[in-house]
Design a protein around this motif. Structure first.
Motif, PDB file in Angstrom:
ATOM      1  N   LEU A 220     -28.139 -28.242  32.434  1.00 41.93           N
ATOM      2  CA  LEU A 220     -28.465 -28.157  31.008  1.00 41.93           C
ATOM      3  C   LEU A 220     -27.207 -27.892  30.193  1.00 41.93           C
ATOM      4  N   ARG A 227     -24.422 -25.967  21.677  1.00 46.58           N
ATOM      5  CA  ARG A 227     -24.336 -24.610  21.159  1.00 46.58           C
ATOM      6  C   ARG A 227     -24.750 -23.586  22.222  1.00 46.58           C
ATOM      7  N   ARG A 228     -25.694 -24.003  23.038  1.00 48.26           N
ATOM      8  CA  ARG A 228     -26.216 -23.080  24.049  1.00 48.26           C
ATOM      9  C   ARG A 228     -25.439 -23.144  25.357  1.00 48.26           C
ATOM     10  N   HIS A 231     -23.794 -20.040  26.810  1.00 44.46           N
ATOM     11  CA  HIS A 231     -24.797 -19.068  27.243  1.00 44.46           C
ATOM     12  C   HIS A 231     -25.449 -19.498  28.551  1.00 44.46           C
ATOM     13  N   ARG A 309     -46.577  -7.440  47.554  1.00 41.07           N
ATOM     14  CA  ARG A 309     -46.372  -7.315  46.111  1.00 41.07           C
ATOM     15  C   ARG A 309     -45.569  -6.058  45.799  1.00 41.07           C
ATOM     16  N   LYS A 312     -43.541  -2.416  41.365  1.00 46.52           N
ATOM     17  CA  LYS A 312     -43.362  -2.525  39.916  1.00 46.52           C
ATOM     18  C   LYS A 312     -44.387  -3.460  39.284  1.00 46.52           C
ATOM     19  N   THR A 313     -44.890  -4.426  40.043  1.00 46.16           N
ATOM     20  CA  THR A 313     -45.782  -5.411  39.438  1.00 46.16           C
ATOM     21  C   THR A 313     -47.252  -5.090  39.676  1.00 46.16           C
ATOM     22  N   ARG A 315     -50.554  -2.094  39.360  1.00 48.50           N
ATOM     23  CA  ARG A 315     -50.978  -0.922  38.616  1.00 48.50           C
ATOM     24  C   ARG A 315     -51.128   0.312  39.502  1.00 48.50           C
ATOM     25  N   ALA A 540     -59.294  -6.758  29.862  1.00 49.43           N
ATOM     26  CA  ALA A 540     -58.006  -7.040  30.495  1.00 49.43           C
ATOM     27  C   ALA A 540     -57.952  -6.628  31.961  1.00 49.43           C
TER      28      ALA A 540
END
Lengths: 577, 377, 461
Positions: A220, A227-228, A231, A309, A312-313, A315, A540
């Protein structure tokens, strides 16, 4: 004298014969299309039912605490008054918290204490309170505390949070205490090595993913927006560095595990150790749960638990998982039938939510629908079928009824909102209003079904009745109606089943509020089953998913029962004239 | 004759008494903020379970919507309590008083952060408030030192700063009925606008002053004049620029249901949502918060005030309904009990950031005594 | 107010039972040992008496329940001092509410001399009205009873009278359907007119931007509020199109197979299975679309390099199509079955294969009917709510890309009206305008389709 055969008969035959295979193929194709359509429809139905059953099945069971609890007088009734009013104000939440702390006495850090308490929602204190108010003799004794575990732990124990691999070990495990509450582990068993390779390949996969992204970004940077470009290059470089670091780390003899990596536990009969650094034969860990302590131990009966898993991901954190596993091992948490689901109304806590409130709401609503729609519908059908003169007005009514049957249901909701709520100021969210709205919606269905049933009664019955001197009205009410009754009932039940599953009009009249109580009257705020499904489906938390599907299973079950009743009725009373 | 009159009078009086009681509502009716809704329902459920009163009915209407209903008057058809994720506005106070709602008890329940979040599957966002302003304001200045306003030209985040992702700006946020919306524009957007130097100057400029004339020379007339054609003070103009959100599809009013936003985000990794911290806390596995001005939206950062967008949460009680609807005082007591709003209370589990203990003690006592607000906020 | 009702209604029910038996006894008595001399069975006299005793009184009572409060308020209002009457509407309403509260023991937010005065008026008016109703109901009951009782005699044609009453009742019931339609039209129309007083109807129907949220307070800056419904119509159209693309071919082929090919035994099994699809609540389909089909489509689209979202027109449309299959198939089945056997036999006699017969003979003959069925299905798809509410999304995108979320008319009605209780803003009223559009469109489709279906169903009978 026969007409001479046309000369080209044979050639016509040949043409036909030549086209036959093509035509037969077309025939086969056409037939296959038809079969395909049927198979597609049936498959869709099957997929729907299977996917919902698969999702909802887990909600019919629940994991429940079964902990010894001492009902301390100090917390419940400090002055020993034995007054139910005082007992009702006892500190039951504290009681539960004390019980949990006693179960895991090594938990000290504030954050961990909070996590521990989160395993049992505070609302459970209410059941405990009611139990002790009812039976004050329990104060001072030790009882078994039974309450559902938190929805997160429940989901974990059901295996819905993370893929989980248990590697049972055969060789010895040597555990040595180290400073800072850590332990060093050592073994020759393969299970630790397997976990090591699992983490290793997870890291390599991550690095590979980073590399692919970096490659895309590099491309890319040359082809995309200039411009990018800087970055993108920088980002690609960052990813490449990260990937390289990961790959290098994956090669090292000891893998340091953080909260963004898979979790590895070592578990024995009486302890659970969280691994923080993992090698093929050695590991460093933290003791999360332990019954007895000894500086050096050799453990024979142990296993490795690998959770894909990262902490951190999800609950539920690693400590909560360790506690859950320990409770399960000690049989202080058991899997039981989820009776709460059938006896409770809605709740903010999934583990305490049930469909009883919605079921009663649906029942009350349906009752109102039935009382309003059935008599009116039958009377209207009698009029139209037996008495109505054939004129323009009758035609108008008929067209009207047929159209009404096809008006979108949400329009009836708007009607209910504008007329019942805004003009007549009936209560919002009430089964009465819901029932009336659904009655208007069901009315055409009942009328159409009743008309068909009345029409099916042969004229001879009427003529016989009229012949022995009955009036028209007597003929209808004494002879035609009883004979048409089974048909009318079948149609009515099908109409009511449809009303039972209807949601949209009820949304318009405010039956979507959070109602945590089983409605007691036809004007009390309530929801209905389909609305409850809608509400849960838009919540949720993951735990609602299974409960939504379970509620659907119950609703579909009810509808099938109603339809079955209709079919049976038809079979039992059906009469061929 | 006399006897007849007495009998009839008796029946009529009984009738009137009956009719009053038949009308009386015995369930507390709560409306208001969707941010406070999870806390309010949790309290309502506990309250219903612990007392003999029916469980209050809680409806999520947004802070502004709730205030409107709350201030509509006194009586059965108006709510008893409204939740708010911002303080009551002076204009709402006035509406309340005009409609006879004169005895209002204000209860501050805790803090909340406003988070800017995206799906947990997507990369972490790191934004400055200035970038938030530039991405979401309807009109933005052409440059830091050039206050020529133009309709917001930025389509992608990378248009604002190449370091930001190359994704369409698509932000799901609360509608005007929401207190989160008010707090978001008043805190985040205003702070962001202030970091644009020429807008900051505009804010301090007085009408007629040199700076004012210089800065406003390039502003469109529609902004400079109020409805009566008089010039508008710099402060007001600043507010208008800061508060006016885009309407070209980059900002999407997503309704009062924060759950719906969470679900949309999970399903649209490129999109961003604006809502209360408690929703992030409860859906941590589906969404994650963006770093704002270098600070992560965490419990501790919000409690300490480090996270730049945080506000207070409230609920308001109509004291005139105490006695009319049973249980209101008990509901307040339940809400302000340590078991509910304390450090280890069940509301903290739901994501509420508790007030400091001394404040809790003082405010809780005042609330339980149903101390009425005396001055307009 | 309703307590007068609570007291009078049971009394009337009691009176009904008692008068029935009294009437019956009287009829038997009037026949003097010769029951056969009676014109009607004695029960009819009982019914007759019961009807006259209770029905007029009941009508008055119901009228009182519905209109009593308004009547009292009107009475009080007429007695208010002019300075109170001069108050703005909302103030006057507040005043009346307070007065009512003072009079009947509610919570009043203010007190003043005028209020106390009005409250006194309230009490007085309510008293008068209650008294009047009690007297009227009792009078009507007694009067009706006396009059009807006097009529009962051996040659009294009680049956004819009762039957005339029942006839009227039957007629009234069948008129309720008409009243429902009328109610729908009136309620949608009045609220829509209020909406169009605020928003130009042209902007509504042809506007390209839908953003119904507006500022709430004077000191708030909100969206400008545009009510252009084109994106909603477009979304509705897109989803309907997808649903029809699924339902029409599958439904028609299924109908053809069932009516032309399937053996009776297979037909007996398959038909009810298809009907189960029609009986599943729509909220279930919504859940299915949201959690199973949506993610599946998204993964599929992403695996072939297309950007997609879980909530999309495609997932809603597909699932809606599945829902509508049995609708199309059973109606088409009826139409195909109505094609007379003679047409088939003729075709077979000419040597056509079965599929050729279906394609060239049966389908053309049944086509208008099938078209009608499809139109009914379209009207069903347009009005479907729950699937799209759950699976199609809320953002008013004007797009033809089925992988994007779109919003529909029904979704917006639900979003605008749930949780909102104020009926003065354009936002809430817009829902009724959308409802009106929905009603008109589906009504036209229905009327046309029903006519076509009925016409062709009967043509070959």
């Amino acid at each position: 004298m026969t007409e001479p055969l046309p000369k080209d008969t044979r050639s016509t035959r040949r043409i036909i014969a030549a086209s036959l295979p093509r035509r037969y193929r077309a025939e086969q194709r056409f037939r296959a299309y038809g079969q395909g359509a049927i198979v597609l429809a049936v498959l869709a139905l099957g997929l729907l039912l299977v996917s919902i059953t698969a999702q909802g099945f887990s909600a019919f069971t629940i994991y429940r605490f079964s902990l010894p609890m001492t009902v301390t007088q100090k917390l419940v009734d400090p002055k020993g008054t034995n007054d139910p009013k005082v007992i009702a104000k006892g500190k039951y939440r504290r009681l539960i918290q004390n019980t949990l702390r006693r179960t895991f006495p090594d938990v000290k850090a504030r954050k961990d204490v909070r996590a521990l308490f989160a395993l049992s929602t505070s609302l459970n204190a209410v059941d405990l309170r009611n139990r002790i108010v009812k039976n004050p003799a329990l104060i001072g004794t030790t009882i078994t505390y039974t309450a559902p575990v938190s929805d997160d732990l429940d989901l974990y124990l059901k295996g819905l949070v993370t893929p989980r691999r248990q590697l049972t070990a055969k060789g010895d495990l040597r555990v040595r205490s180290a400073p800072n509450g850590q332990v060093n582990l050592e073994t020759q068993d393969q299970s630790l090595a397997t976990a090591y390779h699992l983490v290793q390949s997870a890291w390599q996969a991550e690095a590979a993913k980073d590399k692919v992204r970096a490659g895309k970004l590099r491309q890319l940077a040359t082809t995309g927006d200039p411009r990018r470009a800087p970055h993108n290059t920088a980002e690609a470089a960052r990813l490449e560095t990260r990937a390289a670091a990961r790959e290098k780390a994956a090669q090292s003899a000891r893998l340091t595990l953080s909260a963004t990596d898979p979790s590895v536990f070592v578990r024995s009969q009486n302890s659970i150790i969280k691994i923080t650094a993992l090698g093929a034969n050695t590991a460093v860990g933290k003791v999360f749960v332990q019954d007895q302590t000894a500086p050096v131990q050799t453990i024979k009966d142990w296993s490795v638990l690998y959770l894909k898993r990262p902490e951190k991901t999800r609950r539920i954190n690693d400590r909560q998982i360790a506690w859950g596993e320990a409770l399960l091992q000690r049989q202080q948490v058991k899997k039981v039938f989820n009776s709460i689901f059938f006896t409770h109304a809605d709740s903010r806590e999934p583990e305490r939510a049930g469909i009883a409130g919605a079921m009663v709401g649906s029942l009350l609503t349906l009752l109102a629908t039935m009382l309003a729609a059935v008599p009116v519908g039958i009377f209207a059908a009698i009029y139209l079928e037996e008495f109505a003169p054939k004129n323009r007005f009758t035609g108008f009514i008929e067209v009207n009824i047929n159209n009404l049957a096809a008006v979108p249901s949400i329009i009836f909701g708007l009607l209910g909102l504008a007329v019942f709520l805004n003009v007549f100021h009936m209560p919002r969210s009430a089964p009465l209003v819901g029932g009336l709205v659904l009655a208007l919606m069901t009315l055409p269905v009942v009328i159409i079904a009743a008309r068909a049933a009345i029409k099916a009664v042969p004229p001879s019955i009427r003529e016989a009745a009229l012949g022995i001197g009955a009036s028209k009205m007597q003929t209808v009410f004494h002879h035609v109606l009883p004979l048409a009754a089974p048909g009318i009932m079948t149609g009515t039940i099908i109409g009511l089943a449809r009303a039972l599953g209807e949601t949209a009009p009820l949304l318009m009249i405010g039956m979507v509020a959070f109602i945590a109580q089983i409605p007691r009257s036809i004007t009390a705020p309530s929801t209905a089953m389909p609305v409850q499904i809608y509400l849960w489906a838009s919540s949720a938390e993951r735990a609602w998913e299974a409960r939504t599907a379970a509620a659907i299973i119950v609703l579909i079950g009810l509808m099938i029962a109603l339809n079955l009743a209709a079919v049976l009725l038809r079979h039992k009373f059906e009469r061929r004239w | 004759m006399k006897l007849k009159k007495t009998v009839f009078g008796g029946i009529l009086t009984a009738t009137l008494a009956l009719s009053a009681s038949a009308l009386a509502r015995d369930t507390i009716h709560i409306v208001g903020s969707s941010t406070v809704y999870p806390f309010s329902t949790a309290v309502a459920e506990n309250f219903g379970a612990k007392t003999d009163f029916p469980v209050p009915v809680v409806e999520s209407t947004g802070s502004g919507g709730g205030m409107k209903l709350f201030c509509a008057g006194i009586g059965e058809n108006t709510p008893d309590i409204t939740n708010a994720s911002r303080r009551m506005k002076a204009s709402e106070w006035k509406t309340c008083h005009d409609n006879g709602v004169t005895q209002i008890v204000e209860v501050k329940i805790g803090f909340d952060g406003i988070v800017i979040a995206n799906a947990s599957a997507a990369p972490v966002f790191s934004l400055s408030l200035k970038q938030v302003f530039l991405a979401l304001a309807a009109n933005v200045p052409a440059a830091d030192d050039n206050c020529v306003l133009k309709p917001n030209p930025y389509k992608k985040w990378s248009d604002i700063d190449p370091a930001l992702p190359d994704e369409k700006i698509e932000v799901y946020g609360p509608p005007p009925t929401s207190g989160t919306r008010d707090a978001f524009v008043e805190i985040a957007m205003e702070k962001g606008a202030k970091s644009v130097s020429c807008l900051k100057d505009l804010r301090g400029a007085k009408i007629g002053s040199e700076t004012y004339e210089k800065l406003t020379a390039i502003l469109p007339d529609s902004l400079k004049k109020n409805s009566e054609g008089k010039p508008v003070a710099g402060k007001k103009m600043f507010k208008h620029i800061a508060h006016n959100l885009r309407e070209d599809g980059a900002w999407i009013d997503a309704g009062e249901n924060d759950n719906a936003i969470v679900q949309t985000l999970e399903k649209t990794p490129s999109a961003i949502g604006v809502f209360g911290f408690s929703f992030l806390d409860q859906s941590g596995d589906q969404i994650k918060g963006a770093v704002v001005d270098g600070k992560e939206p965490s419990f501790d950062n919000i409690a300490s005030g480090d996270y730049p967008i945080s506000r207070d949460l409230f609920f308001y009680v109509k004291k005139q309904h105490v006695g009319l609807v049973p249980g209101i005082a008990d509901y307040v007591a339940e809400f302000t009990s340590d078991e509910a709003w304390g450090d280890y209370g069940y509301l903290a589990d739901k994501g509420l950031i508790p007030l400091p203990e001394d404040v809790r003690e003082e405010d809780g006592a005042a609330a339980r005594a149903l101390t009425v607000m005396t001055t307009s906020p | 107010m309703p307590s007068v009702f609570l007291f009078l209604f049971p009394a009337l029910v009691g009176a009904m039972v008692v008068s029935f038996f009294l009437g019956k006894t009287r009829a038997l008595g009037s026949a003097k040992e010769h029951p056969a001399r009676l014109h009607s069975l004695p029960g009819y006299s009982g019914y007759y008496l019961a009807i006259w005793t209770t029905m007029p009184a009941l009508i008055v009572l119901l009228a009182y329940v519905f209109f009593g409060p308004a009547l009292v308020a009107m009475q009080v209002r007429s007695g208010l001092p002019p300075e109170t009457l001069a108050l703005p509407v909302e103030k006057l309403e507040l005043f009346m509410r307070n007065a009512r509260a003072l009079a009947f023991g509610g919570a009043a937010s203010q007190t003043s001399a005028a209020l106390t005065d009005a409250a006194r008026h309230f009490t007085a008016a309510a008293r008068t009205l209650n008294m009047a109703v009690i007297v009227l109901v009792a009078g009507l009951a007694i009067g009706g009873f006396a009059m009807a009782r006097r009529q009962i005699a051996a040659d009294f044609r009680a049956r004819n009278k009762v039957e005339r009453f029942v006839y009227a009742l039957l007629l009234a019931c069948s008129i309720i359907a008409v009243l429902t339609t009328l109610g729908i039209i009136l309620s949608l129309l009045t609220e829509s007119l209020r909406f169009f007083a605020q928003v130009n109807i042209i902007d509504f129907i042809f506007g390209l931007k839908w953003s119904p949220q507006t500022a709430l307070r004077a000191d708030q800056i909100g969206q400008s509020g545009s009510f252009g419904a084109i994106p909603l119509f477009a979304g509705t159209f897109l989803i309907t199109l997808i649903a029809m693309a699924v339902a029409v071919p599958v439904g028609i082929y299924a109908a053809i197979y069932l009516s032309e090919y399937a053996r009776p035994r297979a037909r007996q099994i398959i038909k009810p299975v298809l009907e189960v699809l029609a009986g599943i609540p729509t909220v279930v389909y919504g859940f299915f679309a949201l959690l199973t089909i949506g993610p599946f489509i998204r993964q599929l689209a992403e695996s072939i390099g297309l950007g997609a979202q879980t909530q999309s027109a495609l997932s809603a449309g597909l699932v809606m199509g599945i829902m509508i299959i049995p609708f199309v198939s059973s109606l088409s089945d009826d139409v195909i079955n109505a094609v007379p056997q003679a047409l088939r036999d003729g075709s077979y006699a000419m040597g056509a294969t079965q599929s050729e017969t279906v394609r060239n003979i049966i389908l053309p003959a049944a086509l208008p009917g099938i078209m009608g069925a499809v139109m009914l299905a379209i009207s069903r798809a347009i009005g479907e709510t729950m699937i799209v509410v759950m699976a199609a999304g809320q953002s008013a995108n004007l797009t033809a890309n089925p992988l994007q979320p779109v919003t529909t008319v029904t979704v917006q009605i639900v979003t605008l009206l749930t949780g909102d209780q104020e009926f003065d803003s354009a936002k809430t009223l817009a829902a009724f305008a959308l409802g009106l559009v929905l009603f008109v469109v589906t009504l036209l489709l229905n009327i046309f389709a029903l006519q076509v279906v009925n016409k062709y169903r009967e043509r070959y009978d």
